[in-house]
Design a protein around this motif. Sequence first.
Motif, short mmCIF file in Angstrom:
data_model
loop_
_atom_site.label_atom_id
_atom_site.label_comp_id
_atom_site.label_asym_id
_atom_site.label_seq_id
_atom_site.Cartn_x
_atom_site.Cartn_y
_atom_site.Cartn_z
N ASN A 164 -0.65 -7.20 19.86
CA ASN A 164 -1.37 -7.88 19.22
C ASN A 164 -1.38 -7.32 17.68
N LEU A 165 -0.58 -6.46 17.38
CA LEU A 165 -0.57 -5.83 16.03
C LEU A 165 0.99 -5.88 15.41
N VAL A 166 0.84 -6.27 14.23
CA VAL A 166 1.93 -6.46 13.32
C VAL A 166 2.10 -5.57 11.90
N TYR A 167 2.88 -4.73 12.11
CA TYR A 167 2.99 -4.00 10.89
C TYR A 167 4.15 -4.70 9.93
N ILE A 168 3.74 -4.75 8.77
CA ILE A 168 4.73 -5.36 7.93
C ILE A 168 5.02 -4.39 6.69
N PHE A 169 6.34 -4.23 6.10
CA PHE A 169 6.64 -3.42 5.10
C PHE A 169 7.10 -4.22 4.11
N ASP A 170 6.41 -4.04 3.09
CA ASP A 170 6.68 -4.52 1.87
C ASP A 170 7.93 -3.76 0.92
N TYR A 171 9.06 -3.96 1.49
CA TYR A 171 10.18 -3.07 0.82
C TYR A 171 10.90 -3.62 -0.25
N ASN A 172 10.14 -3.29 -1.39
CA ASN A 172 10.58 -3.83 -2.72
C ASN A 172 11.44 -2.72 -3.34
N LYS A 173 11.65 -1.67 -2.62
CA LYS A 173 12.69 -0.47 -2.93
C LYS A 173 12.36 0.15 -4.35
N LEU A 174 11.15 -0.03 -4.90
CA LEU A 174 10.85 0.88 -5.97
C LEU A 174 9.19 1.47 -5.80
N SER A 175 9.13 2.57 -5.92
CA SER A 175 7.84 3.36 -5.81
C SER A 175 7.21 3.37 -7.29
N SER A 176 6.46 4.22 -7.67
CA SER A 176 5.65 3.99 -9.00
C SER A 176 6.57 4.44 -10.05
N GLY A 177 7.64 5.39 -9.92
CA GLY A 177 8.37 5.61 -10.83
C GLY A 177 9.94 5.56 -10.60
N HIS A 178 10.36 5.65 -9.26
CA HIS A 178 11.70 5.86 -9.00
C HIS A 178 12.10 4.96 -7.61
N PRO A 179 13.31 4.61 -7.73
CA PRO A 179 13.75 3.91 -6.31
C PRO A 179 13.03 4.78 -5.32
N THR A 180 12.55 4.01 -4.38
CA THR A 180 11.94 4.58 -3.03
C THR A 180 12.78 5.57 -2.37
N ASN A 181 14.09 5.00 -2.02
CA ASN A 181 15.20 5.83 -1.09
C ASN A 181 15.75 7.10 -2.10
#
Length: 275
Positions: A164-181
């Motif tokens: 009954n649980l759905v985890y969703i990742f908003d994977y826009n690839k940018l954090s506050s100042g740099h590419p997430t990865n």
Amino acid sequence: MTDIKQLKLTANRNRKRIVEMVYQAGVGHVGGALSVIDLLTAIYELEVDFSEEKRTRVVLSKGHATPALYAELAQKGIIDEKDFPTFRQINSRLQGHPYTCDIPQVDATTGLLGQGFSTALGMALVKKREQDPHRVYAIAGDGETQEGQIWEALMMAAHYKLDNLVYIFDYNKLSSGHPTNEVINLEPLADKLAAFNYHVIVIDGNDMEQVVNALKEVRTVSGRPVAIVANTVKGKGVSFMENVPKWHSSGLTDAEYETAMRDLSAREEEICNEL
């Protein structure tokens, strides 16, 4: 509301509300709000009935994306657009992070990143115990996913087989100042989630048809939780904001506001002309 075209129009109207709110207030996390709004619009329009005593719950773990949440709550008539200029002001209902005391339809006070998945986990456990058939949806940002508490919640939800649980990742690839990865690499994210025994759905999170189909697929899953990896674009829908780190959080000038509204009006016309 189930028509894809109507949902697209609603999401686009919500994008206008996001831009309007941040412009009038002079501050706000606009980029991540624009990336997540298709997901929030679909979930609230298709899955949430505020008239029910027990209902589907939504936890916006990436709490700084409140302009998206407030835009959809305005669409539902829960908040008034005339309050948009008070966003993030002292004593406003529209705080910079979701706050349940001021808006009861907000399901979780969030903003300290990494904690929302744990909150949703607790809700899902209680719903299971009470045999409440409604689901819990929790949305995290990709930068937030670098936090350890996210992974603890992921492990525990899988251990308890919380379907009954759905985890969703908003994977826009940018954090506050740099590419997430480039900060901490999340890849291979979908494979990691599958290894945790999740039913994994990978979509374009800015494609409404794919979002709706994912929500339909969620309803077919039993015996384990669901993880939706939603590939999105930070600043989606506004030409000069897309994939530009500055728009993680920034106010708009008059000229930027006018350009953004022109972009979104043009997109509305495109949607209306779709077959």
